[in-house]
Design an enzyme around this catalytic site. Structure first.
Site, PDB file in Angstrom:
ATOM      1  N   GLY A  31      14.283   5.819   0.616  1.00 12.09           N
ATOM      2  CA  GLY A  31      13.983   5.254   2.684  1.00 12.09           C
ATOM      3  C   GLY A  31      13.322   6.201   3.438  1.00 12.09           C
ATOM      4  O   GLY A  31      12.958   6.893   2.843  1.00 12.09           O
ATOM      5  N   ALA A  32      13.228   5.783   5.001  1.00 18.49           N
ATOM      6  CA  ALA A  32      12.320   6.699   5.435  1.00 18.49           C
ATOM      7  C   ALA A  32      10.848   5.971   4.597  1.00 18.49           C
ATOM      8  O   ALA A  32       9.979   6.618   4.307  1.00 18.49           O
ATOM      9  CB  ALA A  32      12.208   8.147   5.756  1.00 18.49           C
ATOM     10  N   GLY A  36       3.297   3.699   0.690  1.00 16.48           N
ATOM     11  CA  GLY A  36       3.454   4.199  -0.340  1.00 16.48           C
ATOM     12  C   GLY A  36       4.625   3.482  -1.365  1.00 16.48           C
ATOM     13  O   GLY A  36       4.353   3.209  -3.234  1.00 16.48           O
ATOM     14  N   HIS A  37       5.826   3.159  -0.891  1.00 14.48           N
ATOM     15  CA  HIS A  37       7.027   2.797  -1.232  1.00 14.48           C
ATOM     16  C   HIS A  37       6.783   1.363  -1.171  1.00 14.48           C
ATOM     17  O   HIS A  37       6.907   0.499  -2.403  1.00 14.48           O
ATOM     18  CB  HIS A  37       8.564   3.222  -0.355  1.00 14.48           C
ATOM     19  N   GLN A  61      20.238  15.795  -5.008  1.00 12.80           N
ATOM     20  CA  GLN A  61      19.369  16.630  -5.886  1.00 12.80           C
ATOM     21  C   GLN A  61      18.234  17.744  -4.668  1.00 12.80           C
ATOM     22  O   GLN A  61      17.119  17.663  -5.131  1.00 12.80           O
ATOM     23  CB  GLN A  61      17.652  15.147  -6.055  1.00 12.80           C
ATOM     24  N   LYS A 149       2.490  10.783  -7.394  1.00 18.08           N
ATOM     25  CA  LYS A 149       2.695  11.547  -6.716  1.00 18.08           C
ATOM     26  C   LYS A 149       3.634  12.724  -6.580  1.00 18.08           C
ATOM     27  O   LYS A 149       3.624  13.847  -6.573  1.00 18.08           O
ATOM     28  CB  LYS A 149       2.621  11.655  -5.011  1.00 18.08           C
ATOM     29  N   ASP A 150       4.608  11.956  -7.489  1.00 16.89           N
ATOM     30  CA  ASP A 150       6.031  13.260  -7.743  1.00 16.89           C
ATOM     31  C   ASP A 150       5.752  12.934  -9.333  1.00 16.89           C
ATOM     32  O   ASP A 150       6.476  12.322 -10.147  1.00 16.89           O
ATOM     33  CB  ASP A 150       7.042  12.418  -7.515  1.00 16.89           C
ATOM     34  N   SER A 187       4.225  10.378   2.784  1.00 21.00           N
ATOM     35  CA  SER A 187       5.057  11.511   2.056  1.00 21.00           C
ATOM     36  C   SER A 187       6.444  10.693   3.691  1.00 21.00           C
ATOM     37  O   SER A 187       6.401  11.244   4.682  1.00 21.00           O
ATOM     38  CB  SER A 187       5.347  12.698   1.949  1.00 21.00           C
ATOM     39  N   SER A 188       7.685  10.812   2.952  1.00 21.40           N
ATOM     40  CA  SER A 188       9.105  10.769   4.120  1.00 21.40           C
ATOM     41  C   SER A 188       8.711  11.930   4.526  1.00 21.40           C
ATOM     42  O   SER A 188       9.292  11.914   6.046  1.00 21.40           O
ATOM     43  CB  SER A 188      10.214  10.068   3.509  1.00 21.40           C
TER      44      SER A 188
END
Ligand code: AMP
Length: 282
Positions: A31-32, A36-37, A61, A149-150, A187-188
């Site tokens: 969320g947020a 990117g999402h 996590q 990104k991750d 990024s959130s």
């Protein structure tokens, strides 16, 4: 957009869609939501018939309870954003639904989860593997879309499917990093930065880009020193690590002549906010 809150219901819906011959594209998120999402959803829609997004802030996590507490939660605007890009299904479970009892599974990823993020965020990737494996079992996707990104997470999820879910045939698709105008990887967590911090955080991607330009003039060690020193020279920023690794085993690159893709991965504190970014050198 249909909103589904239970594992049973989403599985039933997906089985029905698959019977109709539809392929399922899945984007797991916490969320947020930002561009990117949304870019992952757009890519999923190009590759598959039905786009499924999950939104769940996964407690297992987070190795730091304060980080979990302050993680941004913007569910109403997230739903609007998902609708604006014509997402088909939102899977929105709560913690009891995903963890009716404690998940004690331990995933052995060998060296992959011991370096970089794994070294500084103990247990993080085990938590990621717990939630992603459960989500995959419920959503049964043909393809799942993850942001580069991750980068380390993307490599580990590929291993998760290969090693721990051999009966499934889920294709993991890595998608490009979407950036703010100034270069900062979206990024959130950027929501937690003040305006001045955000401006200074742009330096991170600028230094990574610059390092790419001078890569032919310097050794691997020199590039590492350069990146760390340049980022740390900004008083708002503090590098936690910068490693240059291959894109399969995540082993440290010693020499540019090595015959594999090389990725420079950085984690930087901007005030209390921890940011990550990376650059491909070839
Ligand atoms: P998160 O909600 O942070 O867990 O991220 C959900 C997915 O979005 C992960 O696959 C991330 O890698 C991806 N993602 C996050 N930020 C970006 C970005 N700036 N560009 C592309 N993908 C991203």
């Amino acid at each position: 957009m249909i909103i589904i809150k239970t594992r049973k219901e989403i599985s039933e819906k997906i089985i029905q869609l698959k019977k109709e011959g539809k392929t399922i594209g899945f984007v797991p998120t916490m969320g947020a939501l930002h561009q990117g999402h949304l870019s992952l959803i757009e890519i999923a829609q190009k590759h598959t018939d039905v786009s499924v997004v999950s939104l769940f802030v996964n407690p297992t996590q987070f190795n730091n309870s304060k980080d979990l507490e302050k993680y941004p939660r913007t569910i109403e605007t997230d739903i609007d954003k998902l609708q604006s890009v014509c997402t088909d299904i939102l899977f929105l479970p709560n913690a009891d639904e995903m963890y009716p009892e404690e998940d004690t599974r331990v995933f052995d990823f060998g060296k992959l989860d011991k370096v970089m993020e794994g070294k500084y965020r103990s247990g993080h990737f085990n938590g990621v593997a717990q939630i992603v494996s459960k989500l995959f079992e419920s959503v049964l996707p043909d393809k799942a879309f993850f942001g580069l990104k991750d980068f380390q997470q993307y490599v580990i999820i590929k291993e998760l499917v290969k090693k721990f879910m051999p009966d499934t045939d889920i294709e993991i698709v890595g998608c490009p990093i979407i950036r703010e105008k100034g270069g900062l990887a979206m990024s959130s967590r950027n929501e937690l930065l003040g305006a001045v911090e955000r401006e200074n955080a742009n330096i991170i991607s600028k230094v990574l880009e610059k390092s790419k330009e001078i890569v032919n003039e310097k050794s691997v060690e020199e590039i590492k020193k350069y990146v760390v020193a340049e980022i740390n020279s900004n008083s708002f920023l503090k590098v936690e690590y910068f490693e240059i690794v291959d894109d399969v085993k995540l082993e440290n690159i010693k020499n540019w002549s090595e015959n594999n893709k090389k990725v420079g991965c950085v984690a930087v504190f901007c005030g209390e906010v921890r940011l990550i970014d990376n650059v491909y050198y070839n």
